[in-house]
Design an enzyme around this catalytic site. Sequence first.
Site, PDB file in Angstrom:
ATOM      1  N   ASP A 167       0.868  -1.184   0.000  1.00 38.75           N
ATOM      2  CA  ASP A 167       0.000   0.000   0.000  1.00 38.75           C
ATOM      3  C   ASP A 167       0.901   1.228   0.000  1.00 38.75           C
ATOM      4  O   ASP A 167       2.104   1.117   0.166  1.00 38.75           O
ATOM      5  CB  ASP A 167      -0.896   0.007   1.248  1.00 38.75           C
ATOM      6  CG  ASP A 167      -0.069  -0.053   2.525  1.00 38.75           C
ATOM      7  OD1 ASP A 167       0.218  -1.167   2.991  1.00 38.75           O
ATOM      8  OD2 ASP A 167       0.340   1.016   3.024  1.00 38.75           O
ATOM      9  N   ASP A 169       0.468   3.781   2.169  1.00 34.77           N
ATOM     10  CA  ASP A 169       0.088   4.448   3.400  1.00 34.77           C
ATOM     11  C   ASP A 169      -1.033   5.449   3.096  1.00 34.77           C
ATOM     12  O   ASP A 169      -1.925   5.106   2.311  1.00 34.77           O
ATOM     13  CB  ASP A 169       1.307   5.105   4.065  1.00 34.77           C
ATOM     14  CG  ASP A 169       1.066   5.376   5.541  1.00 34.77           C
ATOM     15  OD1 ASP A 169       0.518   4.485   6.210  1.00 34.77           O
ATOM     16  OD2 ASP A 169       1.404   6.464   6.019  1.00 34.77           O
TER      17      ASP A 169
END
Length: 230
Positions: A167, A169
Amino acid sequence: MVGRRVAFLPRHGVSHRIPPHRIPYRANIWALKKLGVKRIVAVSAMGGLRPEYEIGDLVLPDQFIDWTRGRPSTFYDGPVVIHTSLADPFCPELRGLLLETARETDFQVHGQGTCLSFEGPRFSTRAESRVFREVLGADLLSMTLVPEVALTRELGICYATCSVVTDLDVWGKEAVQANEVTRVMEENGPRLAKLLLRVIPRIPETQGCTCGRGTRPLFSHTEKHDSSLF
Ligand SMILES: [Zn+2]
């Protein structure tokens, strides 16, 4: 694997029931040591903080920042005192082999990065993410790297980690979704396994690094401490 003894320890439990702040880090590393493990190749999902990272990229961190809160991070709680040098926290020999081998796979590989390890289990706020990236200069986020990496050095075990960027963040537009992290990790499982199967036979029998020296106590508990040293 022919000629190699390998132990596998899923840090979150077999069915992923142990959250990052409840993982028995010391027990895990101690158990591996008792089994005779000399090198640990860790695998982790990590949040990427750099625009050049894409989901599914592989990063081999070379530094870390500890943002955890009060996790037991040493085997030495007294009376024996040690101060471990972690200037270079990851094994250079293992990292080199991983980098060389990962470049033969279809991973997009980044050979270095600073990983900030934080408590979890929640994800960052946007303000925290900005601080981690812009103020602290972190490239990656992990909930488990610390204290794992520090404990291994105390026991003289080599340690390197393969971090899959799962991901970005929350510095990007989208907030992190746990199910998306799981999906990306599962999707990358087969090529991570392929990487491990290739790298393990290449690890030399004897450690060609200094990790195996471990950390020596500053004093034995029978000697008097000179408090002026601290
Ligand atoms: Zn080493």
